[in-house]
Write a protein that holds these residues in place. Structure first.
Motif, PDB file in Angstrom:
ATOM      1  N   MET A  90      17.168 -11.490   9.050  1.00 30.80           N
ATOM      2  CA  MET A  90      16.831 -10.526   7.998  1.00 30.80           C
ATOM      3  C   MET A  90      18.020 -10.244   7.093  1.00 30.80           C
ATOM      4  O   MET A  90      17.872 -10.113   5.880  1.00 30.80           O
ATOM      5  N   VAL A  91      19.222 -10.155   7.695  1.00 24.49           N
ATOM      6  CA  VAL A  91      20.434  -9.940   6.887  1.00 24.49           C
ATOM      7  C   VAL A  91      20.644 -11.113   5.937  1.00 24.49           C
ATOM      8  O   VAL A  91      20.920 -10.933   4.740  1.00 24.49           O
ATOM      9  N   ARG A  92      20.490 -12.328   6.447  1.00 26.52           N
ATOM     10  CA  ARG A  92      20.684 -13.514   5.618  1.00 26.52           C
ATOM     11  C   ARG A  92      19.648 -13.612   4.506  1.00 26.52           C
ATOM     12  O   ARG A  92      19.925 -14.126   3.420  1.00 26.52           O
ATOM     13  N   ALA A  93      18.456 -13.085   4.796  1.00 28.58           N
ATOM     14  CA  ALA A  93      17.395 -13.125   3.791  1.00 28.58           C
ATOM     15  C   ALA A  93      17.468 -11.947   2.824  1.00 28.58           C
ATOM     16  O   ALA A  93      16.668 -11.861   1.889  1.00 28.58           O
ATOM     17  N   GLY A  94      18.410 -11.057   3.032  1.00 28.78           N
ATOM     18  CA  GLY A  94      18.539  -9.886   2.171  1.00 28.78           C
ATOM     19  C   GLY A  94      17.513  -8.811   2.451  1.00 28.78           C
ATOM     20  O   GLY A  94      17.319  -7.902   1.639  1.00 28.78           O
ATOM     21  N   ALA A  95      16.855  -8.879   3.620  1.00 28.47           N
ATOM     22  CA  ALA A  95      15.803  -7.919   3.950  1.00 28.47           C
ATOM     23  C   ALA A  95      16.363  -6.654   4.603  1.00 28.47           C
ATOM     24  O   ALA A  95      15.626  -5.685   4.778  1.00 28.47           O
ATOM     25  N   ARG A  96      17.629  -6.682   4.996  1.00 31.79           N
ATOM     26  CA  ARG A  96      18.276  -5.505   5.558  1.00 31.79           C
ATOM     27  C   ARG A  96      19.770  -5.606   5.291  1.00 31.79           C
ATOM     28  O   ARG A  96      20.304  -6.705   5.083  1.00 31.79           O
ATOM     29  N   PRO A  97      20.485  -4.475   5.284  1.00 35.74           N
ATOM     30  CA  PRO A  97      21.928  -4.527   5.026  1.00 35.74           C
ATOM     31  C   PRO A  97      22.674  -5.161   6.186  1.00 35.74           C
ATOM     32  O   PRO A  97      22.164  -5.214   7.311  1.00 35.74           O
ATOM     33  N   PRO A  98      23.895  -5.644   5.948  1.00 34.91           N
ATOM     34  CA  PRO A  98      24.709  -6.209   7.041  1.00 34.91           C
ATOM     35  C   PRO A  98      24.992  -5.161   8.121  1.00 34.91           C
ATOM     36  O   PRO A  98      24.955  -3.958   7.863  1.00 34.91           O
ATOM     37  N   PHE A  99      25.280  -5.634   9.315  1.00 35.41           N
ATOM     38  CA  PHE A  99      25.593  -4.721  10.410  1.00 35.41           C
ATOM     39  C   PHE A  99      26.920  -4.025  10.149  1.00 35.41           C
ATOM     40  O   PHE A  99      27.898  -4.665   9.743  1.00 35.41           O
ATOM     41  N   PRO A 100      27.007  -2.715  10.389  1.00 34.35           N
ATOM     42  CA  PRO A 100      28.296  -2.026  10.232  1.00 34.35           C
ATOM     43  C   PRO A 100      29.273  -2.462  11.322  1.00 34.35           C
ATOM     44  O   PRO A 100      28.855  -2.826  12.432  1.00 34.35           O
ATOM     45  N   PRO A 101      30.568  -2.433  11.047  1.00 34.67           N
ATOM     46  CA  PRO A 101      31.566  -2.857  12.046  1.00 34.67           C
ATOM     47  C   PRO A 101      31.452  -2.116  13.378  1.00 34.67           C
ATOM     48  O   PRO A 101      31.688  -2.695  14.437  1.00 34.67           O
ATOM     49  N   VAL A 102      31.086  -0.825  13.342  1.00 33.64           N
ATOM     50  CA  VAL A 102      31.002  -0.058  14.580  1.00 33.64           C
ATOM     51  C   VAL A 102      29.921  -0.614  15.509  1.00 33.64           C
ATOM     52  O   VAL A 102      30.032  -0.497  16.736  1.00 33.64           O
ATOM     53  N   LEU A 103      28.900  -1.239  14.947  1.00 33.73           N
ATOM     54  CA  LEU A 103      27.858  -1.846  15.777  1.00 33.73           C
ATOM     55  C   LEU A 103      28.418  -3.045  16.547  1.00 33.73           C
ATOM     56  O   LEU A 103      28.112  -3.240  17.728  1.00 33.73           O
ATOM     57  N   HIS A 104      29.247  -3.851  15.872  1.00 31.92           N
ATOM     58  CA  HIS A 104      29.889  -4.981  16.554  1.00 31.92           C
ATOM     59  C   HIS A 104      30.828  -4.482  17.650  1.00 31.92           C
ATOM     60  O   HIS A 104      30.875  -5.058  18.747  1.00 31.92           O
ATOM     61  N   MET A 105      31.551  -3.397  17.363  1.00 30.89           N
ATOM     62  CA  MET A 105      32.458  -2.824  18.362  1.00 30.89           C
ATOM     63  C   MET A 105      31.676  -2.361  19.595  1.00 30.89           C
ATOM     64  O   MET A 105      32.076  -2.615  20.727  1.00 30.89           O
ATOM     65  N   HIS A 106      30.563  -1.709  19.343  1.00 29.62           N
ATOM     66  CA  HIS A 106      29.744  -1.216  20.454  1.00 29.62           C
ATOM     67  C   HIS A 106      29.217  -2.376  21.296  1.00 29.62           C
ATOM     68  O   HIS A 106      29.217  -2.305  22.535  1.00 29.62           O
ATOM     69  N   ALA A 107      28.772  -3.434  20.632  1.00 32.48           N
ATOM     70  CA  ALA A 107      28.245  -4.599  21.356  1.00 32.48           C
ATOM     71  C   ALA A 107      29.329  -5.237  22.230  1.00 32.48           C
ATOM     72  O   ALA A 107      29.080  -5.601  23.393  1.00 32.48           O
ATOM     73  N   VAL A 108      30.536  -5.366  21.683  1.00 30.13           N
ATOM     74  CA  VAL A 108      31.643  -5.966  22.446  1.00 30.13           C
ATOM     75  C   VAL A 108      32.010  -5.088  23.638  1.00 30.13           C
ATOM     76  O   VAL A 108      32.215  -5.580  24.758  1.00 30.13           O
ATOM     77  N   LEU A 109      32.072  -3.783  23.422  1.00 28.58           N
ATOM     78  CA  LEU A 109      32.450  -2.870  24.501  1.00 28.58           C
ATOM     79  C   LEU A 109      31.386  -2.837  25.603  1.00 28.58           C
ATOM     80  O   LEU A 109      31.711  -2.860  26.795  1.00 28.58           O
ATOM     81  N   MET A 110      30.112  -2.797  25.207  1.00 27.82           N
ATOM     82  CA  MET A 110      29.056  -2.761  26.222  1.00 27.82           C
ATOM     83  C   MET A 110      29.014  -4.064  27.005  1.00 27.82           C
ATOM     84  O   MET A 110      28.863  -4.062  28.229  1.00 27.82           O
ATOM     85  N   GLY A 111      29.161  -5.176  26.295  1.00 25.76           N
ATOM     86  CA  GLY A 111      29.198  -6.462  26.982  1.00 25.76           C
ATOM     87  C   GLY A 111      30.374  -6.555  27.935  1.00 25.76           C
ATOM     88  O   GLY A 111      30.237  -7.051  29.067  1.00 25.76           O
ATOM     89  N   SER A 112      31.523  -6.058  27.501  1.00 23.19           N
ATOM     90  CA  SER A 112      32.715  -6.088  28.350  1.00 23.19           C
ATOM     91  C   SER A 112      32.532  -5.203  29.577  1.00 23.19           C
ATOM     92  O   SER A 112      32.940  -5.573  30.688  1.00 23.19           O
ATOM     93  N   PHE A 113      31.904  -4.049  29.386  1.00 26.93           N
ATOM     94  CA  PHE A 113      31.691  -3.147  30.518  1.00 26.93           C
ATOM     95  C   PHE A 113      30.763  -3.775  31.552  1.00 26.93           C
ATOM     96  O   PHE A 113      31.007  -3.693  32.756  1.00 26.93           O
ATOM     97  N   LEU A 114      29.691  -4.411  31.089  1.00 27.38           N
ATOM     98  CA  LEU A 114      28.753  -5.049  32.019  1.00 27.38           C
ATOM     99  C   LEU A 114      29.409  -6.212  32.763  1.00 27.38           C
ATOM    100  O   LEU A 114      29.184  -6.399  33.962  1.00 27.38           O
ATOM    101  N   LEU A 115      30.216  -6.980  32.054  1.00 27.68           N
ATOM    102  CA  LEU A 115      30.918  -8.082  32.715  1.00 27.68           C
ATOM    103  C   LEU A 115      31.942  -7.561  33.716  1.00 27.68           C
ATOM    104  O   LEU A 115      32.138  -8.152  34.784  1.00 27.68           O
TER     105      LEU A 115
END
Length: 275
Positions: free
Chosen positions: A57-82
């Motif tokens: 959807m981002v590539r198609a222009g159907a929604r705005p790009p993900f904010p940096p804080v979302l990427h940070m949250h994904a990395v932190l949650m993934g790291s915590f689970l690992l």
């Protein structure tokens, strides 16, 4: 052993098939590793298809790009689970000293995860709210619906933000004096963050957005392998579950009562600074 077996079966000739067996001891060690891997599987099942769809959807222009804080949250949650998987594996294989050293990293990750979570929630909300304010009339109804859903989801996010660190704190405090409470509470704390992944599993029946009931039921289902094994193995409910249910059930009642009420929507907007 025969006396113990008789207490559970009422006969001298039939022993408890779990107590003291090598199989039982293996499961005792590895059930927590299984739970950590199970949580990772749940998150990946929910987030991988959802992320692929939203990236498209981002590539198609159907929604705005993900904010940096979302990427940070994904990395932190993934790291915590690992890290949880690593920690449970270390204990299952007898490497307690390394487990204790890595525990410090777990505390740091947890603090960062909660902090970023409290930044992420308003960031995602304001993204939609701002879009609503500038949207053409024909798009406003859809965006208003999304804002309403996000205000309801804020209840779940607040629950995670409060109960996840609370249960972690209980688990960490018990690490030296009560290993059984410690290891169970670390799992029970982590499951509080799983609804974000569970809600994204499109093929699961859900009560969202009408009600958060399915979130509560799937969260209990997620811990059921560990809970069932504990009851079968020990013939009782461990103290950790009594603590967990004593806190989560009243909070779940409050969340369900507030869900989609005018009073909550007004409160949510005040919390987000748009009331």
């Amino acid at each position: 052993m025969a006396t113990i077996a008789k207490g559970f079966t009422g006969t001298e000739s039939r022993i408890d098939v779990l107590s003291g067996t090598p199989r039982a001891h293996v499961i005792d060690r590895w059930i927590f590793v299984f739970m950590a891997a199970w949580f990772i599987a749940i998150v990946l099942t929910g987030f991988i298809p959802d992320s692929i769809m939203k990236i498209g959807m981002v590539r198609a222009g159907a929604r705005p790009p993900f904010p940096p804080v979302l990427h940070m949250h994904a990395v932190l949650m993934g790291s915590f689970l690992l890290l949880l998987l690593t920690q449970t594996t270390l204990m299952a294989t007898g490497r307690r000293a390394l487990h204790m050293k890595l525990g410090i990293a777990g505390v740091v990750l947890a603090v960062a995860l909660v902090t970023v979570g409290f930044v992420l929630a308003p960031t995602m909300y304001h993204e939609t709210w701002n879009a609503l304010q500038s949207a053409p009339p024909n798009a406003r109804a859809k965006l208003q619906e999304v804002v309403t859903i996000k205000e309801n989801i804020l209840l779940l996010q607040l629950r995670i933000g409060i109960l996840f660190p609370l249960f972690l704190a209980i688990g960490i405090r018990a690490r030296s004096g009560n290993a059984g409470l410690h290891k169970r509470m670390m799992i029970l704390a982590t499951v509080m963050a799983l609804p974000a992944g569970i809600d994204r599993i499109a093929w699961l029946p859900t009560t969202i957005p009408a009600s958060p009931l399915s979130v509560d039921l799937y969260t209990i289902l997620a811990i059921s392998p560990m809970l069932v094994w504990d009851v079968v193995r020990n013939h009782s409910v461990h103290r950790a579950y009594w603590i967990w249910f004593a806190v989560t059930l009243p909070v779940a009642v409050v969340v369900n009562l507030l869900w989609d009420t005018p009073a909550w929507h007004a409160t949510a907007r005040q919390i987000m600074g748009v009331g």
